[in-house]
Design a protein around this motif. Structure first.
Motif, short mmCIF file in Angstrom:
data_model
loop_
_atom_site.label_atom_id
_atom_site.label_comp_id
_atom_site.label_asym_id
_atom_site.label_seq_id
_atom_site.Cartn_x
_atom_site.Cartn_y
_atom_site.Cartn_z
N ASN A 1 31.49 -0.90 17.13
CA ASN A 1 30.28 -1.74 16.41
C ASN A 1 29.00 -1.24 16.69
O ASN A 1 27.98 -1.74 16.12
CB ASN A 1 30.72 -3.17 16.32
N TYR A 2 28.90 -0.22 17.62
CA TYR A 2 27.62 0.28 18.02
C TYR A 2 27.38 1.80 17.42
O TYR A 2 28.38 2.45 17.24
CB TYR A 2 27.36 0.44 19.51
N PRO A 3 26.02 1.92 16.89
CA PRO A 3 25.91 3.18 16.01
C PRO A 3 26.01 4.46 17.06
O PRO A 3 25.58 4.39 18.13
CB PRO A 3 24.49 2.88 15.50
N ALA A 4 26.33 5.40 16.62
CA ALA A 4 26.40 6.78 16.97
C ALA A 4 24.85 7.53 16.54
O ALA A 4 24.84 7.78 15.24
CB ALA A 4 27.49 7.67 16.83
N LEU A 5 23.96 7.46 17.31
CA LEU A 5 22.60 8.02 16.82
C LEU A 5 22.00 9.33 16.74
O LEU A 5 21.15 9.70 16.38
CB LEU A 5 21.51 6.99 17.30
N SER A 6 22.65 10.02 17.85
CA SER A 6 22.34 11.58 17.90
C SER A 6 23.64 12.34 18.32
O SER A 6 24.71 11.80 18.58
CB SER A 6 21.27 11.55 19.17
N TYR A 7 23.49 13.63 18.43
CA TYR A 7 24.50 14.45 18.73
C TYR A 7 25.14 14.44 20.20
O TYR A 7 26.13 14.42 20.42
CB TYR A 7 24.31 15.94 18.49
N ALA A 8 24.20 13.76 20.91
CA ALA A 8 24.47 13.43 22.50
C ALA A 8 25.41 12.38 22.47
O ALA A 8 26.32 12.30 23.42
CB ALA A 8 23.29 13.14 23.17
N ASP A 9 25.43 11.46 21.53
CA ASP A 9 26.47 10.23 21.57
C ASP A 9 27.86 10.81 21.64
O ASP A 9 28.59 10.12 21.84
CB ASP A 9 26.01 9.36 20.21
N VAL A 10 27.78 11.91 20.79
CA VAL A 10 29.26 12.65 20.67
C VAL A 10 29.81 12.74 22.15
O VAL A 10 31.09 12.55 22.45
CB VAL A 10 29.37 13.84 20.15
N GLY A 11 28.96 13.25 23.05
CA GLY A 11 29.38 13.29 24.36
C GLY A 11 29.31 12.25 25.05
O GLY A 11 30.32 11.98 25.85
N THR A 12 28.37 11.43 24.92
CA THR A 12 28.65 9.99 25.63
C THR A 12 29.81 9.22 25.34
O THR A 12 30.33 8.66 26.30
CB THR A 12 27.23 9.18 25.45
N ILE A 13 30.02 9.06 24.15
CA ILE A 13 31.12 8.41 23.61
C ILE A 13 32.37 9.20 24.36
O ILE A 13 33.51 8.28 24.66
CB ILE A 13 31.50 8.46 22.04
N GLY A 14 32.50 10.49 24.10
CA GLY A 14 33.59 11.10 25.22
C GLY A 14 33.60 10.69 26.59
O GLY A 14 34.84 10.23 27.10
N TRP A 15 32.50 10.87 27.25
CA TRP A 15 32.44 10.58 28.65
C TRP A 15 32.63 9.08 29.20
O TRP A 15 33.73 8.86 29.95
CB TRP A 15 31.19 11.13 29.29
N LEU A 16 31.81 8.21 28.45
CA LEU A 16 31.64 6.99 29.03
C LEU A 16 32.89 6.06 28.06
O LEU A 16 33.69 5.25 28.71
CB LEU A 16 30.40 6.38 28.87
N VAL A 17 32.78 6.32 26.89
CA VAL A 17 33.77 5.21 26.05
C VAL A 17 35.00 5.62 26.13
O VAL A 17 36.10 4.93 26.47
CB VAL A 17 33.22 5.41 24.60
N ASP A 18 35.49 6.93 26.07
CA ASP A 18 36.92 7.46 26.25
C ASP A 18 37.34 7.27 27.83
O ASP A 18 38.36 7.05 28.15
CB ASP A 18 37.26 8.98 25.87
#
Lengths: 315, 284
Positions: free
Chosen positions: A116-133
């Motif tokens: 429910n949090y937005p992905a606002l930049s391409y870095a978020d793809v990396g952060t979602i992989g690293w921290l969220v996954d």
């Protein structure tokens, strides 16, 4: 179906199986409450995979290199695959994908609040992989040994792919940190936004988590929320150092005595607010899922009609 | 290498063990790799390098733009199985695009747009992200919006049938690189045509609504198929699929495009190129 074995005896067998850390299989006797809990947990997990396709999925079209586009598309496709295995695991208990999708869309079942949090930049793809996954893996690796067989076996495969996802995220951030100042700033900004929501992924503190005790007794859950959160923090700190980013927590420091990091508490009011539907993207995520489901209804109906006609033709 | 603090050895460690280790066992490599790394890209005697490059660019652009369109289905398909299948088709086409754009750049580097001095952007990405709409050589068929699932199925069927027929011929092209790209593509396109063909039949025979949508969608793409080149074999295959499905070929005349793109390409590129163009010195 009549059974020669009385319920107390079945219950004793069930308890013994769980104690031995053996698997409960779909045709085995199980307490109703156990069945319900497994369906709820697996469905919630399946929904998280499917809703989780959205924040990253919307960046596929804007991926800044063809190689990154291929990686991201393959990753989001994997999430659809995970949803598929998990919905199949619930089908072994007689609950269909359609029923569960309906429960998701109508808000009667939840999915992981992180999406429910937005992905606002391409870095978020990396952060979602690293921290969220990464946080998801901490939660999920113990589930490979969960007591319900189909769930545990699905989790083995899912965890292998998730660990791959985590590594692609970390590798993207590592690459961006070697790039321009703007890219490095983009990475730090993204980590700042995702750190606290990632910590929330382990659920409320143990003293505020009503279902944990029973789930642990049944072998559905194998570690408490706070234990997993601590592991995640301890594992993430050296990775952040290797990347060259910081976490936005002034209380984060190594505690020699505990041989673990001390850290601050996420804003639990925000957590409950997002769980209850007030996060930045709750309505958007469900509307997107509902739209896909509605738009595809005529296709699913046509496929069913076609299959029926084939059956008649070959009968 | 920083030390990683771990708890006592248990099942948790396995998932994290390799994170700070730089190993090469990645599906797409750990660093940027030229998709043609290690391949001899010398243009054979008797072949015009510029012509070969522009030809590869056209084939690469077709694949790239259709891949971009199909990836829009991700998380929006009628069911999870189709979501996964459409992503597969998009990934295959993206793979073809990377090889063909890299082939074009190697055959004639003058086609690659100039970037600021020292930019780390590789040639395939310079071609994909730093050309304007007018420089793209794809057919209009692939840039049209997706429409509904029936229209998408019709477009994949037409595109994959034509491209498969072409790639089968290209497996004997004098350029060894193009030959290899075609040989790999034949397997992929066979699957794409099969996927679309099965859904074409299903929608044609499914419900009244699916049949109506299939006919309407097909009419829109049918009018653009002549841009893919004249190909009797491909036409024959399409005729057979239509006949088996009981669908009449749409009664539409080829759209005169005047060799220009539609209004849709510029918007598609605006989305595709936005991040790359903000960071011409960026590494990804």
């Amino acid at each position: 179906m009549s059974s020669a074995v009385a319920e107390p005896e079945l219950a004793a067998q069930f308890d013994a199986t769980v104690r031995r850390k053996d698997r409960i299989e779909p045709r085995d006797w199980m307490p109703d409450a156990y069945r319900k809990t497994v369906v709820r947990q697996v469905a919630q997990h399946a929904h998280s995979e499917i809703i989780g396709m959205q924040p990253e999925g919307q960046w596929i079209g804007r991926a800044p290199s063809l190689r990154r586009k291929a990686i991201l598309l393959a990753k989001v496709q994997d999430e659809a695959g995970h949803g598929l295995y998990l919905y199949s695991a619930t089908e072994t208990l007689g609950v269909s994908r359609d029923e569960l999708t309906e429960m998701l869309i109508s808000g009667r079942q939840k999915y992981s609040s992180i999406f429910n949090y937005p992905a606002l930049s391409y870095a978020d793809v990396g952060t979602i992989g690293w921290l969220v996954d990464g946080a998801a893996i901490c939660n999920q690796v113990p589930l490979c040994r969960t007591s319900f067989g189909p769930y545990g076996r699905a989790m083995i495969r899912i965890c292998k792919e998730e660990s791959f996802h985590q590594r692609q995220g970390f590798e993207l951030l590592m690459t961006m940190m070697r790039g321009t100042d703007e890219q490095r700033a983009m990475v730090q900004e993204s980590v700042n936004r995702f750190w606290w929501p990632a910590l929330m992924m382990f659920g409320p503190p143990d003293d505020a988590s009503p279902n944990t005790e029973q789930s642990m007794a049944w072998g559905i859950k194998t570690h408490t929320n706070d234990e997993l959160r601590q592991r995640f923090v301890d594992m993430s700190v050296p990775q952040a150092k290797a990347l060259g980013v910081t976490f936005p927590d002034p209380d984060l420091k190594w505690n020699e005595e505990r041989q673990a990091h001390d850290f601050g508490q996420p804003d639990w009011d925000e957590f409950w607010d997002v769980v209850k539907g007030n996060g930045p993207c709750n309505a958007q995520r469900i509307a997107h899922r509902k739209q896909a489901c509605d738009d595809g209804a005529w296709v699913r109906e046509a496929a069913m009609a076609f299959a029926e006609k084939q059956k008649v033709a070959t009968a | 290498m920083p030390e990683i603090h771990t708890h006592e050895a248990d099942e948790h460690d396995s998932a994290y063990a390799g994170l700070l280790v730089n190993d090469a066992h990645w599906a797409f490599g750990t660093d940027f790799e030229d998709p043609l790394a290690g391949v001899d890209t010398t243009v054979p005697e008797g072949i015009d390098a510029h012509e070969l490059a522009t030809y590869c660019l056209r084939l690469g652009d077709d694949a790239l733009i259709l891949s971009q369109r199909l990836s829009e289905w991700c998380s929006r398909a009628p069911d999870l199985e189709e979501d996964i299948a459409l992503a597969n088709v998009a990934l295959d086409l993206l793979g073809q695009a990377r090889l063909l754009l890299a082939r074009a750049a190697a055959a004639d580097p003058s086609l690659v747009p100039a970037l600021p001095e020292g930019s780390p952007v590789p040639p395939e990405d310079a071609l994909a992200f730093f050309r304007d709409d007018r420089e793209f050589r794809n057919a209009c068929l692939v840039e049209l919006p997706n429409g509904d699932f029936a229209e998408t199925v019709g477009r994949i069927l037409v595109f994959a049938t034509y491209r498969l027929s072409l790639f089968q011929r290209l497996t004997s092209h004098p350029d060894a690189v193009l030959r290899a790209v075609a040989a790999k593509g034949v397997k992929e396109l066979t699957y794409h045509r099969d996927f679309a063909g099965r859904w074409f039949l299903t929608l044609a025979r499914g419900s009244d609504e699916s049949r109506r949508r299939l006919e309407a969608g097909l009419a829109r793409t049918w009018a653009y198929r002549h841009e893919l080149g004249e190909d009797d074999e491909a036409e024959l295959v399409l005729e057979q699929v239509l006949a088996t499905s009981g669908i009449a070929a749409p009664d539409v005349r080829p759209i005169s495009t005047g060799g220009r793109h539609t209004e849709h390409l510029s918007r598609l590129l605006a989305e595709m190129q936005v991040v790359a163009r903000q960071h011409p010195m960026g590494v990804w």
